[in-house]
Design a protein around this motif. Structure first.
Motif, PDB file in Angstrom:
ATOM      1  N   GLY A 175      37.849  21.048  28.196  1.00  0.00           N
ATOM      2  CA  GLY A 175      36.933  20.659  27.127  1.00  0.00           C
ATOM      3  C   GLY A 175      35.855  21.667  26.776  1.00  0.00           C
ATOM      4  O   GLY A 175      35.070  21.440  25.858  1.00  0.00           O
ATOM      5  N   MET A 176      35.816  22.799  27.501  1.00  0.00           N
ATOM      6  CA  MET A 176      34.734  23.769  27.297  1.00  0.00           C
ATOM      7  C   MET A 176      35.243  25.041  26.613  1.00  0.00           C
ATOM      8  O   MET A 176      36.391  25.436  26.794  1.00  0.00           O
ATOM      9  N   ASN A 177      34.353  25.668  25.850  1.00  0.00           N
ATOM     10  CA  ASN A 177      34.667  26.942  25.201  1.00  0.00           C
ATOM     11  C   ASN A 177      34.252  28.067  26.163  1.00  0.00           C
ATOM     12  O   ASN A 177      33.284  28.790  25.927  1.00  0.00           O
ATOM     13  N   ALA A 178      34.964  28.161  27.266  1.00  0.00           N
ATOM     14  CA  ALA A 178      34.617  29.121  28.318  1.00  0.00           C
ATOM     15  C   ALA A 178      35.880  29.534  29.063  1.00  0.00           C
ATOM     16  O   ALA A 178      36.844  28.765  29.137  1.00  0.00           O
ATOM     17  N   ILE A 179      35.858  30.741  29.612  1.00  0.00           N
ATOM     18  CA  ILE A 179      37.004  31.271  30.356  1.00  0.00           C
ATOM     19  C   ILE A 179      36.511  31.851  31.669  1.00  0.00           C
ATOM     20  O   ILE A 179      35.594  32.684  31.688  1.00  0.00           O
ATOM     21  N   SER A 180      37.145  31.429  32.754  1.00  0.00           N
ATOM     22  CA  SER A 180      36.864  31.998  34.069  1.00  0.00           C
ATOM     23  C   SER A 180      37.802  33.167  34.321  1.00  0.00           C
ATOM     24  O   SER A 180      39.015  33.031  34.246  1.00  0.00           O
ATOM     25  N   VAL A 181      37.209  34.327  34.618  1.00  0.00           N
ATOM     26  CA  VAL A 181      37.960  35.520  35.022  1.00  0.00           C
ATOM     27  C   VAL A 181      37.785  35.662  36.532  1.00  0.00           C
ATOM     28  O   VAL A 181      36.666  35.542  37.034  1.00  0.00           O
ATOM     29  N   PRO A 182      38.848  35.902  37.293  1.00  0.00           N
ATOM     30  CA  PRO A 182      38.716  35.983  38.750  1.00  0.00           C
ATOM     31  C   PRO A 182      37.716  37.049  39.187  1.00  0.00           C
ATOM     32  O   PRO A 182      37.698  38.164  38.657  1.00  0.00           O
ATOM     33  N   PHE A 183      36.901  36.685  40.164  1.00  0.00           N
ATOM     34  CA  PHE A 183      35.813  37.526  40.670  1.00  0.00           C
ATOM     35  C   PHE A 183      36.268  38.927  41.079  1.00  0.00           C
ATOM     36  O   PHE A 183      35.549  39.908  40.896  1.00  0.00           O
ATOM     37  N   TYR A 184      37.495  39.016  41.638  1.00  0.00           N
ATOM     38  CA  TYR A 184      37.938  40.297  42.195  1.00  0.00           C
ATOM     39  C   TYR A 184      38.130  41.371  41.127  1.00  0.00           C
ATOM     40  O   TYR A 184      38.126  42.562  41.419  1.00  0.00           O
ATOM     41  N   LEU A 185      38.268  40.953  39.860  1.00  0.00           N
ATOM     42  CA  LEU A 185      38.462  41.922  38.788  1.00  0.00           C
ATOM     43  C   LEU A 185      37.155  42.615  38.396  1.00  0.00           C
ATOM     44  O   LEU A 185      37.172  43.560  37.608  1.00  0.00           O
ATOM     45  N   ALA A 186      36.041  42.154  38.963  1.00  0.00           N
ATOM     46  CA  ALA A 186      34.746  42.759  38.658  1.00  0.00           C
ATOM     47  C   ALA A 186      34.395  43.907  39.596  1.00  0.00           C
ATOM     48  O   ALA A 186      33.349  44.540  39.432  1.00  0.00           O
ATOM     49  N   HIS A 187      35.284  44.179  40.586  1.00  0.00           N
ATOM     50  CA  HIS A 187      34.959  45.249  41.540  1.00  0.00           C
ATOM     51  C   HIS A 187      36.235  45.809  42.164  1.00  0.00           C
ATOM     52  O   HIS A 187      37.098  45.048  42.616  1.00  0.00           O
ATOM     53  N   HIS A 188      36.345  47.116  42.190  1.00  0.00           N
ATOM     54  CA  HIS A 188      37.547  47.780  42.710  1.00  0.00           C
ATOM     55  C   HIS A 188      37.836  47.394  44.157  1.00  0.00           C
ATOM     56  O   HIS A 188      38.997  47.175  44.530  1.00  0.00           O
ATOM     57  N   ARG A 189      36.808  47.290  44.970  1.00  0.00           N
ATOM     58  CA  ARG A 189      36.989  46.960  46.387  1.00  0.00           C
ATOM     59  C   ARG A 189      37.559  45.543  46.557  1.00  0.00           C
ATOM     60  O   ARG A 189      38.428  45.312  47.407  1.00  0.00           O
ATOM     61  N   LEU A 190      37.088  44.608  45.746  1.00  0.00           N
ATOM     62  CA  LEU A 190      37.578  43.226  45.818  1.00  0.00           C
ATOM     63  C   LEU A 190      38.994  43.108  45.251  1.00  0.00           C
ATOM     64  O   LEU A 190      39.786  42.294  45.706  1.00  0.00           O
ATOM     65  N   LYS A 191      39.292  43.946  44.261  1.00  0.00           N
ATOM     66  CA  LYS A 191      40.649  43.967  43.703  1.00  0.00           C
ATOM     67  C   LYS A 191      41.650  44.417  44.769  1.00  0.00           C
ATOM     68  O   LYS A 191      42.738  43.833  44.910  1.00  0.00           O
ATOM     69  N   ASN A 192      41.267  45.415  45.552  1.00  0.00           N
ATOM     70  CA  ASN A 192      42.144  45.880  46.638  1.00  0.00           C
ATOM     71  C   ASN A 192      42.298  44.827  47.718  1.00  0.00           C
ATOM     72  O   ASN A 192      43.382  44.659  48.287  1.00  0.00           O
ATOM     73  N   LEU A 193      41.223  44.105  48.004  1.00  0.00           N
ATOM     74  CA  LEU A 193      41.291  43.021  48.993  1.00  0.00           C
ATOM     75  C   LEU A 193      42.264  41.940  48.524  1.00  0.00           C
ATOM     76  O   LEU A 193      43.089  41.444  49.302  1.00  0.00           O
ATOM     77  N   GLU A 194      42.188  41.579  47.254  1.00  0.00           N
ATOM     78  CA  GLU A 194      43.099  40.588  46.679  1.00  0.00           C
ATOM     79  C   GLU A 194      44.549  41.051  46.821  1.00  0.00           C
ATOM     80  O   GLU A 194      45.433  40.269  47.205  1.00  0.00           O
ATOM     81  N   LYS A 195      44.801  42.313  46.515  1.00  0.00           N
ATOM     82  CA  LYS A 195      46.160  42.848  46.634  1.00  0.00           C
ATOM     83  C   LYS A 195      46.638  42.840  48.090  1.00  0.00           C
ATOM     84  O   LYS A 195      47.800  42.541  48.365  1.00  0.00           O
ATOM     85  N   ASN A 196      45.742  43.169  49.020  1.00  0.00           N
ATOM     86  CA  ASN A 196      46.102  43.171  50.440  1.00  0.00           C
ATOM     87  C   ASN A 196      46.507  41.782  50.928  1.00  0.00           C
ATOM     88  O   ASN A 196      47.454  41.627  51.703  1.00  0.00           O
ATOM     89  N   LEU A 197      45.785  40.764  50.456  1.00  0.00           N
ATOM     90  CA  LEU A 197      46.000  39.409  50.954  1.00  0.00           C
ATOM     91  C   LEU A 197      47.035  38.624  50.151  1.00  0.00           C
ATOM     92  O   LEU A 197      47.746  37.785  50.692  1.00  0.00           O
ATOM     93  N   MET A 198      47.112  38.887  48.821  1.00  0.00           N
ATOM     94  CA  MET A 198      47.962  38.084  47.944  1.00  0.00           C
ATOM     95  C   MET A 198      49.146  38.878  47.376  1.00  0.00           C
ATOM     96  O   MET A 198      49.946  38.345  46.624  1.00  0.00           O
ATOM     97  N   LEU A 199      49.221  40.152  47.711  1.00  0.00           N
ATOM     98  CA  LEU A 199      50.285  41.070  47.284  1.00  0.00           C
ATOM     99  C   LEU A 199      50.180  41.502  45.825  1.00  0.00           C
ATOM    100  O   LEU A 199      50.881  42.419  45.399  1.00  0.00           O
TER     101      LEU A 199
END
Length: 233
Positions: free
Chosen positions: A68-92
């Motif tokens: 019902g909201m005019n809003a979009i959640s973007v995953p937190f890990y896409l806001a930082h290279h280090r977190l993106k790598n962590l996501e890839k390590n854990l979730m492939l």
């Protein structure tokens, strides 16, 4: 006592140290990241189609548009290279981790916002074309028909076939993509083409309509989440 962690500090922490952090203690933001460039591109595409609504983009725990909201959640890990790598390590994989993939997901979620803003799915004609939005479904267990020509192809796994709401969002996303020549691409797919033409008519109609989306606290915004990344994963 919980310490605030600046983005640059993440490079000095190993995976196990990062996993102990609470979401709200990591100072993540969209301005200054590539996400901001992608959001600007989305707004440009919406303007090019003559659309009035502009989704609010925030960092959450996954990709979604709050009901019902005019809003979009973007995953937190896409806001930082280090977190993106962590996501890839854990979730492939890190969903949306390159430009084209990100924009596909962003256009899809904007399709949900389009319906949240104007409540088109409550119309009988919408339901005749796409089906009942009250249908239950699990996005992980639907069984698509790969050779069907009744649905557009946008996200992987024939996601338009998962549910009427997803069918609508995928159809909207195809129309929004400036690189897609949908009239030519779907010329021999009459059912999918009729859906595209219907949503195109809704886009034109929306210029005269009032935005009805709800306002309020954004669910699962990481700036408020007290859980740790370890618990999330």
């Amino acid at each position: 006592r919980h310490m605030r962690v600046r983005p640059e500090d993440l490079y000095n922490l190993n995976d196990s140290e990062i996993l102990k952090l609470r979401f709200k203690d990591i100072e993540l933001s969209i301005p200054g990241t590539e996400i901001q460039d992608y959001v600007d591109q989305l707004y440009f595409e919406l303007e090019a189609k003559g659309l009035q609504f502009r989704p609010q983009i925030f960092l959450g725990d996954e990709w979604f548009s709050p009901e019902g909201m005019n809003a979009i959640s973007v995953p937190f890990y896409l806001a930082h290279h280090r977190l993106k790598n962590l996501e890839k390590n854990l979730m492939l994989e890190a969903e949306g981790s390159d430009h084209d993939w990100f924009m596909k997901l962003l256009r899809h979620e904007a399709g949900h916002c389009f319906d949240h803003c104007y409540k088109f799915s409550k119309r009988k004609k919408w339901q005749k074309i796409f089906g009942s939005p009250d249908q239950g479904y699990n996005p992980d267990t639907y069984r698509p028909h790969p050779y069907s020509r009744s649905f557009v192809k946008h996200l992987d796994r024939w996601y338009a076939q998962a549910h009427p709401d997803e069918d609508f969002a995928e159809t909207f996303a195809v129309l929004l993509d400036p690189d897609c020549q949908w009239k030519k691409e779907y010329a021999k797919w009459p059912v999918a083409l009729s859906k595209l033409e219907y949503v195109e008519s809704l886009i034109q109609e929306s210029a005269k309509l009032k935005i009805l989306a709800e306002k309020g606290r954004l669910p699962s915004a990481v700036s408020h989440l007290t859980s740790t990344l370890d618990k999330h994963y």
